[in-house]
Scaffold this motif. Structure first.
Motif, PDB file in Angstrom:
ATOM      1  N   ASP A   1     -15.677 117.376 -65.235  1.00  0.00           N
ATOM      2  CA  ASP A   1     -16.160 116.155 -65.677  1.00  0.00           C
ATOM      3  C   ASP A   1     -16.551 115.319 -64.318  1.00  0.00           C
ATOM      4  OD1 ASP A   1     -16.140 117.074 -68.188  1.00  0.00           O
ATOM      5  OD2 ASP A   1     -14.079 116.201 -68.558  1.00  0.00           O
ATOM      6  N   LEU A   2     -15.542 115.257 -63.695  1.00  0.00           N
ATOM      7  CA  LEU A   2     -15.653 114.354 -62.409  1.00  0.00           C
ATOM      8  C   LEU A   2     -16.775 114.786 -61.621  1.00  0.00           C
ATOM      9  CD1 LEU A   2     -14.232 111.856 -61.279  1.00  0.00           C
ATOM     10  CD2 LEU A   2     -13.073 113.477 -59.634  1.00  0.00           C
ATOM     11  N   VAL A   3     -17.020 116.008 -61.383  1.00  0.00           N
ATOM     12  CA  VAL A   3     -18.079 116.770 -60.587  1.00  0.00           C
ATOM     13  C   VAL A   3     -19.369 116.151 -61.169  1.00  0.00           C
ATOM     14  CG1 VAL A   3     -19.103 118.792 -59.876  1.00  0.00           C
ATOM     15  CG2 VAL A   3     -16.631 118.600 -59.469  1.00  0.00           C
ATOM     16  N   ASN A   4     -19.577 116.363 -62.546  1.00  0.00           N
ATOM     17  CA  ASN A   4     -20.780 116.298 -63.179  1.00  0.00           C
ATOM     18  C   ASN A   4     -21.148 114.647 -62.913  1.00  0.00           C
ATOM     19  OD1 ASN A   4     -20.942 118.994 -63.834  1.00  0.00           O
ATOM     20  ND2 ASN A   4     -20.170 118.817 -65.960  1.00  0.00           N
ATOM     21  N   ARG A   5     -20.067 113.892 -63.355  1.00  0.00           N
ATOM     22  CA  ARG A   5     -20.459 112.440 -63.305  1.00  0.00           C
ATOM     23  C   ARG A   5     -20.866 111.981 -62.009  1.00  0.00           C
ATOM     24  NH1 ARG A   5     -21.755 108.184 -62.560  1.00  0.00           N
ATOM     25  NH2 ARG A   5     -21.077 106.108 -63.739  1.00  0.00           N
ATOM     26  N   PHE A   6     -20.309 112.453 -60.770  1.00  0.00           N
ATOM     27  CA  PHE A   6     -20.808 111.869 -59.470  1.00  0.00           C
ATOM     28  C   PHE A   6     -21.453 112.816 -58.616  1.00  0.00           C
ATOM     29  CE2 PHE A   6     -16.854 109.341 -60.844  1.00  0.00           C
ATOM     30  CZ  PHE A   6     -17.460 108.117 -60.783  1.00  0.00           C
ATOM     31  N   HIS A   7     -21.821 114.084 -59.191  1.00  0.00           N
ATOM     32  CA  HIS A   7     -22.656 114.922 -58.453  1.00  0.00           C
ATOM     33  C   HIS A   7     -22.121 115.329 -57.172  1.00  0.00           C
ATOM     34  CE1 HIS A   7     -26.070 113.966 -61.466  1.00  0.00           C
ATOM     35  NE2 HIS A   7     -25.674 112.621 -61.016  1.00  0.00           N
ATOM     36  N   LEU A   8     -20.715 115.692 -57.416  1.00  0.00           N
ATOM     37  CA  LEU A   8     -19.909 116.102 -56.224  1.00  0.00           C
ATOM     38  C   LEU A   8     -20.161 117.232 -55.863  1.00  0.00           C
ATOM     39  CD1 LEU A   8     -16.429 114.653 -57.232  1.00  0.00           C
ATOM     40  CD2 LEU A   8     -18.244 113.515 -55.870  1.00  0.00           C
ATOM     41  N   GLU A   9     -20.205 117.654 -54.380  1.00  0.00           N
ATOM     42  CA  GLU A   9     -20.259 119.041 -53.825  1.00  0.00           C
ATOM     43  C   GLU A   9     -18.781 119.583 -53.886  1.00  0.00           C
ATOM     44  OE1 GLU A   9     -21.577 121.088 -49.760  1.00  0.00           O
ATOM     45  OE2 GLU A   9     -21.676 118.933 -49.824  1.00  0.00           O
TER      46      GLU A   9
ATOM     47  N   HIS B   1     -13.580 126.516 -56.677  1.00  0.00           N
ATOM     48  CA  HIS B   1     -14.391 126.621 -57.668  1.00  0.00           C
ATOM     49  C   HIS B   1     -14.191 127.117 -58.973  1.00  0.00           C
ATOM     50  CE1 HIS B   1     -16.910 126.574 -54.067  1.00  0.00           C
ATOM     51  NE2 HIS B   1     -17.991 126.281 -54.572  1.00  0.00           N
ATOM     52  N   SER B   2     -13.063 127.843 -59.088  1.00  0.00           N
ATOM     53  CA  SER B   2     -12.489 128.462 -60.409  1.00  0.00           C
ATOM     54  C   SER B   2     -11.439 127.613 -61.124  1.00  0.00           C
ATOM     55  CB  SER B   2     -11.797 129.867 -59.897  1.00  0.00           C
ATOM     56  OG  SER B   2     -10.664 129.658 -59.304  1.00  0.00           O
ATOM     57  N   GLU B   3     -11.054 126.312 -60.135  1.00  0.00           N
ATOM     58  CA  GLU B   3     -10.184 125.417 -60.758  1.00  0.00           C
ATOM     59  C   GLU B   3     -10.490 124.245 -61.364  1.00  0.00           C
ATOM     60  OE1 GLU B   3      -7.070 126.488 -61.045  1.00  0.00           O
ATOM     61  OE2 GLU B   3      -7.683 128.332 -60.392  1.00  0.00           O
ATOM     62  N   LEU B   4     -11.909 124.143 -61.643  1.00  0.00           N
ATOM     63  CA  LEU B   4     -12.741 122.829 -62.160  1.00  0.00           C
ATOM     64  C   LEU B   4     -12.156 122.684 -63.698  1.00  0.00           C
ATOM     65  CD1 LEU B   4     -16.107 123.273 -60.782  1.00  0.00           C
ATOM     66  CD2 LEU B   4     -14.417 122.342 -59.715  1.00  0.00           C
ATOM     67  N   HIS B   5     -11.333 123.344 -64.064  1.00  0.00           N
ATOM     68  CA  HIS B   5     -10.922 123.055 -65.562  1.00  0.00           C
ATOM     69  C   HIS B   5      -9.484 122.237 -65.410  1.00  0.00           C
ATOM     70  CE1 HIS B   5      -8.785 126.440 -64.295  1.00  0.00           C
ATOM     71  NE2 HIS B   5      -7.583 126.099 -65.000  1.00  0.00           N
ATOM     72  N   ARG B   6      -9.067 122.049 -64.265  1.00  0.00           N
ATOM     73  CA  ARG B   6      -7.733 121.091 -64.013  1.00  0.00           C
ATOM     74  C   ARG B   6      -8.045 119.734 -64.643  1.00  0.00           C
ATOM     75  NH1 ARG B   6      -4.265 123.122 -59.733  1.00  0.00           N
ATOM     76  NH2 ARG B   6      -3.888 121.063 -59.347  1.00  0.00           N
ATOM     77  N   PRO B   7      -7.027 119.424 -65.402  1.00  0.00           N
ATOM     78  CA  PRO B   7      -7.005 118.128 -66.005  1.00  0.00           C
ATOM     79  C   PRO B   7      -6.775 116.760 -65.064  1.00  0.00           C
ATOM     80  CG  PRO B   7      -4.823 119.154 -66.505  1.00  0.00           C
ATOM     81  CD  PRO B   7      -5.612 120.045 -65.743  1.00  0.00           C
ATOM     82  N   ILE B   8      -7.279 115.911 -65.317  1.00  0.00           N
ATOM     83  CA  ILE B   8      -6.891 114.573 -64.696  1.00  0.00           C
ATOM     84  C   ILE B   8      -6.621 113.524 -65.801  1.00  0.00           C
ATOM     85  CG2 ILE B   8      -8.078 112.584 -63.426  1.00  0.00           C
ATOM     86  CD1 ILE B   8     -10.183 114.438 -62.275  1.00  0.00           C
ATOM     87  N   ALA B   9      -5.564 112.946 -65.731  1.00  0.00           N
ATOM     88  CA  ALA B   9      -4.892 112.197 -66.810  1.00  0.00           C
ATOM     89  C   ALA B   9      -4.483 110.869 -66.325  1.00  0.00           C
ATOM     90  CB  ALA B   9      -3.784 112.749 -67.329  1.00  0.00           C
ATOM     91  N   LYS B  10      -4.782 110.683 -64.988  1.00  0.00           N
ATOM     92  CA  LYS B  10      -4.493 109.048 -64.334  1.00  0.00           C
ATOM     93  C   LYS B  10      -5.550 108.508 -64.190  1.00  0.00           C
ATOM     94  CE  LYS B  10       0.147 109.543 -64.642  1.00  0.00           C
ATOM     95  NZ  LYS B  10       0.809 108.733 -65.692  1.00  0.00           N
TER      96      LYS B  10
END
Length: 313
Positions: free
Chosen positions: A8-16, A21-30
């Motif tokens: 979600d963070l990658v998509n929102r800010f168009h991050l490279e 690559h295989s760990e983009l499902h990791r949660p951000i809760a803070k």
């Protein structure tokens, strides 16, 4: 617990994506990001390991000045806590990030890069995370922005909330949400009102049906969110009630432990309800500036009484 993913963070800010690559499902809760500083010198007592870690020019330059062995040790101590991801700002060159990429690949932690400056990206990310991770509830009502003032209109079904909102829109004000209003608590004193996505730009009118206010009245008739500063309840007029108070006793509604000034407006045929909502909004703004019409009125009465007493023989 609410969370978003690194994706979600990658998509929102168009991050490279530089690693993980295989760990983009990791949660951000803070809801806030962190720039590791003291951690690079071995102090981890208050390390917020669940936050996104941001590496700007200052951090990367510091690491470059260390010997290869010392640099690997310092970044290794941070990586071992497995934060959700690292974000490198200023589009810093990949060649100078090889050691960081290696550490992140080995520990399976996403390493991301943005062209934004460190301060700009932190501001944007903190704002985004605060809103996405804020506690929220959904209430039945209509949310509008009247001359820059966010208002939640509530009342029983059929009382006229949507019709009042339509009149306000035609007068140049903005719709935020109809029917299902999402309230988000972004700090201990602030509630944001927004839509649930499905009802965006739609207003439901009895006998007419759904209308898209942005298409009918233009883009200026709608906005995504607003800070709620007034809670207005529309009720049916009761003949035996007293409605001519000069100064209304302050009342509040509580949403997620945040108190919002509450006003009740009774409906009666011929009443300009939208005009009363506009007046309530403007009156709230004046009170915020320290002005009270009731106080000024009482001062005039007192001055008049004193003047009459002075002229008595």
């Amino acid at each position: 617990m609410k969370f978003i993913t690194v994706q979600d963070l990658v998509n929102r800010f168009h991050l490279e994506i530089l690693a993980g690559h295989s760990e983009l499902h990791r949660p951000i809760a803070k809801s806030r990001v962190h720039r590791p500083g003291l951690e690079f010198v071995g102090y981890f007592d208050f390390f917020p390991q669940q936050r996104v870690q941001v590496l700007g020019r200052k951090e990367i330059t510091y690491l470059h000045k260390q010997s290869e062995e010392e640099r690997d040790s310092r970044i290794g101590h941070v990586v071992q806590y497995h934060p959700p991801c690292f974000v490198v700002t200023w589009n810093q060159e990949i060649e100078g990030l090889r050691y960081l990429i290696a550490h992140c690949e080995r520990e399976r932690i996403p390493l991301l890069r943005t062209p934004d400056s460190t301060s700009k990206w932190i501001g944007l990310a903190d704002s985004y995370l605060t809103k996405m991770l804020a506690p929220e509830i959904q209430v039945h009502g209509v949310c509008v922005n009247v001359a820059g003032i966010g208002i939640l209109l509530r009342g029983k079904s059929g009382v006229g909330k949507s019709e009042t909102a339509l009149t306000l829109i035609r007068r140049g004000h903005r719709l935020v949400a109809d029917d299902a209003v999402v309230l988000k608590k972004i700090n201990p004193e602030t509630i944001i009102g927004t839509h649930d996505g499905k009802t965006k730009e739609f207003l439901a009118l009895r006998s007419v049906g759904l209308i898209n206010v942005a298409r009918i009245y233009g883009r200026g008739a709608f906005q995504e969110e607003t800070r709620i500063v007034l809670d207005i309840e529309l009720t049916q007029w009761k003949e035996n009630e007293l409605y001519n108070e000069l100064d209304v006793e302050p009342k509040f509604s509580s949403y997620m432990d945040v108190n919002i000034p509450h006003i009740q407006i009774s409906l009666q045929p011929g009443r300009d309800v939208a005009g009363l909502v506009e007046a309530a909004a403007n009156n709230w703004y004046l009170k915020l500036q320290g002005y009270s019409a009731a106080e000024e009125f009482m001062q005039r009465i007192e001055a008049s009484v004193q003047q009459q007493q002075q002229h008595k023989p």
